[in-house]
Enzyme design. Structure first.
Site, PDB file in Angstrom:
ATOM      1  NE  ARG A 179       3.326   7.060  -3.059  1.00  0.00           N
ATOM      2  CZ  ARG A 179       2.894   6.501  -4.149  1.00  0.00           C
ATOM      3  NH1 ARG A 179       3.467   6.793  -5.304  1.00  0.00           N
ATOM      4  NH2 ARG A 179       1.895   5.653  -4.136  1.00  0.00           N
ATOM      5  NE  ARG A 237      -2.657   8.204  -3.836  1.00  0.00           N
ATOM      6  CZ  ARG A 237      -1.605   7.585  -3.294  1.00  0.00           C
ATOM      7  NH1 ARG A 237      -0.425   7.715  -3.836  1.00  0.00           N
ATOM      8  NH2 ARG A 237      -1.750   6.820  -2.235  1.00  0.00           N
ATOM      9  CE1 TYR A 287      -0.194  10.402   2.046  1.00  0.00           C
ATOM     10  CE2 TYR A 287      -1.018  10.119  -0.189  1.00  0.00           C
ATOM     11  CZ  TYR A 287      -1.246  10.312   1.160  1.00  0.00           C
ATOM     12  OH  TYR A 287      -2.531  10.424   1.611  1.00  0.00           O
ATOM     13  CB  CYS A 304      24.619   4.104   0.474  1.00  0.00           C
ATOM     14  SG  CYS A 304      25.895   5.206  -0.076  1.00  0.00           S
TER      15      CYS A 304
HETATM   16  N1  LLP Z   1      -8.292  10.062   5.220  1.00  0.00           N
HETATM   17  C1  LLP Z   1      -7.698   9.105   5.946  1.00  0.00           C
HETATM   18  C2  LLP Z   1      -8.295   8.714   7.216  1.00  0.00           C
HETATM   19  C3  LLP Z   1      -6.533   8.498   5.488  1.00  0.00           C
HETATM   20  O1  LLP Z   1      -5.956   7.544   6.221  1.00  0.00           O
HETATM   21  C4  LLP Z   1      -5.953   8.907   4.252  1.00  0.00           C
HETATM   22  C5  LLP Z   1      -4.726   8.312   3.764  1.00  0.00           C
HETATM   23  C6  LLP Z   1      -6.604   9.911   3.522  1.00  0.00           C
HETATM   24  C7  LLP Z   1      -7.781  10.463   4.041  1.00  0.00           C
HETATM   25  C8  LLP Z   1      -6.099  10.435   2.215  1.00  0.00           C
HETATM   26  O2  LLP Z   1      -6.044   9.461   1.222  1.00  0.00           O
HETATM   27  P1  LLP Z   1      -5.645   9.888  -0.268  1.00  0.00           P
HETATM   28  O3  LLP Z   1      -6.780  10.726  -0.837  1.00  0.00           O
HETATM   29  O4  LLP Z   1      -4.395  10.692  -0.203  1.00  0.00           O
HETATM   30  O5  LLP Z   1      -5.467   8.626  -0.988  1.00  0.00           O
HETATM   31  N2  LLP Z   1       1.826   6.798   1.904  1.00  0.00           N
HETATM   32  C9  LLP Z   1       0.918   6.129   1.003  1.00  0.00           C
HETATM   33  C10 LLP Z   1      -0.493   6.584   1.188  1.00  0.00           C
HETATM   34  C11 LLP Z   1      -0.997   6.412   2.590  1.00  0.00           C
HETATM   35  C12 LLP Z   1      -2.381   6.914   2.748  1.00  0.00           C
HETATM   36  C13 LLP Z   1      -2.760   6.917   4.167  1.00  0.00           C
HETATM   37  N3  LLP Z   1      -4.051   7.463   4.431  1.00  0.00           N
HETATM   38  C14 LLP Z   1       1.387   6.360  -0.438  1.00  0.00           C
HETATM   39  O6  LLP Z   1       2.409   6.973  -0.630  1.00  0.00           O
HETATM   40  O7  LLP Z   1       0.775   5.884  -1.387  1.00  0.00           O
END
Ligand code: LLP
Length: 431
Positions: free
Chosen positions: A326, A289, A386, A357
């Site tokens: 989201r 992110r 995301y 819809c």
């Molecule tokens: N590493 C692992 C093992 C993870 O499961 C994730 C995210 C990351 C790294 C990266 O995390 P970040 O830096 O992006 O926070 N769809 C959700 C977020 C799901 C995150 C899943 N794992 C959203 O839209 O907020």
């Protein structure tokens, strides 16, 4: 709106007028300012260099991946974590260096593991006992060896949305530390002739604002290192602390800079290892992110509106939950501006609705914006993570195009889907 440029009251992205991008490529349009991707990777890399600690900045592909993204990551010497055959395939097609790939996932298939082994990915992050058996068979059959890490679940509950917490004890990911599963798997993997155990991994969640969770996670990992060294004679040379560094979506969010989370982790690590007389391991991070999110803007065109006097005014755009689930899924908040009229005293409270819809297809509830007219370009900010990666074809709407911009130049990274694309896998029945 922190870091986007505004010129003559018009939004610029990467040196280009947002309205020009909308006119050239159409809307809904996902735009990435690639200089922001690069500068966040550099900021992470700098913290490690300043602390003189071996590292890998491994971008979490799930936040957003495509061939062009892997090209940029490769240029910046970033690693990437993939969680599926599809992400791995895309990285391969981009020519991304396979030794910089970590392969994650809680249910990797035999085919996915074979693909990873055949392509010599850098490391497979083992998540469960079944996977070890599968990988062991794949490696024996192919007479190959591979580096592996063990994903442990550190029993840290990061303060974030329940669906995006992963490090708490009751989690589908990784080997449990508290019940001794992590020790059991360590002993098993050390005996695997074709697996070379390089380190330990954990990830505590996503969109985290407080540093405490990372501090506790680091302490627990160092404690585990010591325990493994004392009791099993195994010292991990890498600890991978995952991702999860929170970003600012609206003025209500006040996160520290993503690289400051890393500084906190490194400070804790140095203190913990020194006080236990342990060697300093290399540290890998997996931010998704914080690299992709702020770099992305989604451009929509305003269309119909519905004013319910005294209650709410809706303005609908030519996208919505199909390109950004989201808000509907997590109640996520975003900020937006009118790209062709950024600052205007004539504002009103509106709700930006999508075109799908479903009543829950609301992108932003109650935002003060300059009075909107059909044809205005609305830019929803910080949508780079995301959004497109969780896009769907709900209502059989084609997914938007993705454009990369940098220094006044734009290039298509993913074409807009066509109606023909939507049915290219369909088969007519013989009836
Ligand atoms: N590493 C692992 C093992 C993870 O499961 C994730 C995210 C990351 C790294 C990266 O995390 P970040 O830096 O992006 O926070 N769809 C959700 C977020 C799901 C995150 C899943 N794992 C959203 O839209 O907020």
């Amino acid at each position: 709106m922190d870091s986007n440029e505004v010129q003559d009251n018009q939004l610029m992205i990467g040196g280009i007028l947002a309205t020009d991008l909308a006119a050239q490529y159409g809307t809904a349009l996902q735009v990435y300012d690639i200089s922001k991707v690069r500068s966040q990777i550099h900021a992470f890399q700098r913290v490690f260099r300043e602390n003189d600690i071996d590292y890998a900045v491994s971008y979490a592909s799930k936040a957003f991946a495509c061939i062009a993204m892997y090209q940029v990551l490769a240029q910046e010497n970033a690693h990437a974590d993939v969680v599926s055959g599809g992400e791995l395939y895309t990285a391969i097609k981009a020519g991304f260096p396979m030794d910089h790939i970590s392969f994650h996932g809680n249910n990797k298939s035999r085919e996915e593991l074979e693909m990873a082994v055949d392509n010599h990915v850098g490391v497979i992050i083992l998540d469960n006992f079944y996977e070890i058996q599968l990988l062991s068979e794949v490696l024996a059959t192919k007479n190959e060896t591979i580096d592996v890490m063990l994903r442990v679940s550190p029993a840290v509950s990061a303060h974030t949305h329940e669906f995006i917490q992963t490090g708490q004890q009751d989690s589908k990911f990784g080997f449990d530390i508290l019940t001794g599963q992590a020790d059991e798997v360590l002993q098993q993997v050390l005996k695997e002739p074709n697996m070379n155990l390089v380190g330990v991994h954990s990830h505590i969640g996503s969109q985290i604002f407080e540093t405490d969770g990372f501090k506790i996670e680091t302490e627990k990992l160092v404690k585990l290192m010591q325990h493994w060294n004392d009791d099993f004679g195994y010292m991990p040379s890498i600890i991978n602390v995952g991702g999860g560094f929170g970003i600012k979506y609206t003025d209500a969010d006040h996160p520290i800079r993503p690289e400051d989370f890393v500084q906190q982790i490194l400070t804790t690590l140095r203190h913990e290892t020194e006080s236990r007389n342990l060697p300093l391991p290399a540290v890998w991070i997996e931010p998704g992110r914080s690299i992709a999110g702020p770099a992305g803007t989604t451009l929509y065109t305003a269309g119909s509106s519905k004013d319910i006097p005294e209650i709410r005014k809706y303005v609908a755009v030519d996208g919505g939950m199909g390109d950004n689930i989201r808000p509907a899924l997590y109640g996520a908040d975003y900020d937006a501006v009118v790209a062709n009229d950024v600052h205007d005293d004539n504002v009103e409270l509106v709700t930006i609705a999508g075109k799908y819809c479903e009543s829950g297809d609301i992108l932003i509830k109650d935002i003060e914006l300059p009075v909107l007219h059909p044809g205005d370009v609305i830019a929803v900010l910080a949508t780079g993570a995301y959004g497109y990666s969780m896009a769907s074809n709900y209502n059989l709407n084609p997914r938007p195009a993705v454009v990369f911009v940098e220094n006044g130049k734009s290039q298509i990274a993913i074409e807009r889907e066509t109606y023909a694309d939507l049915i290219h896998l369909d088969k007519k029945l013989d009836i």
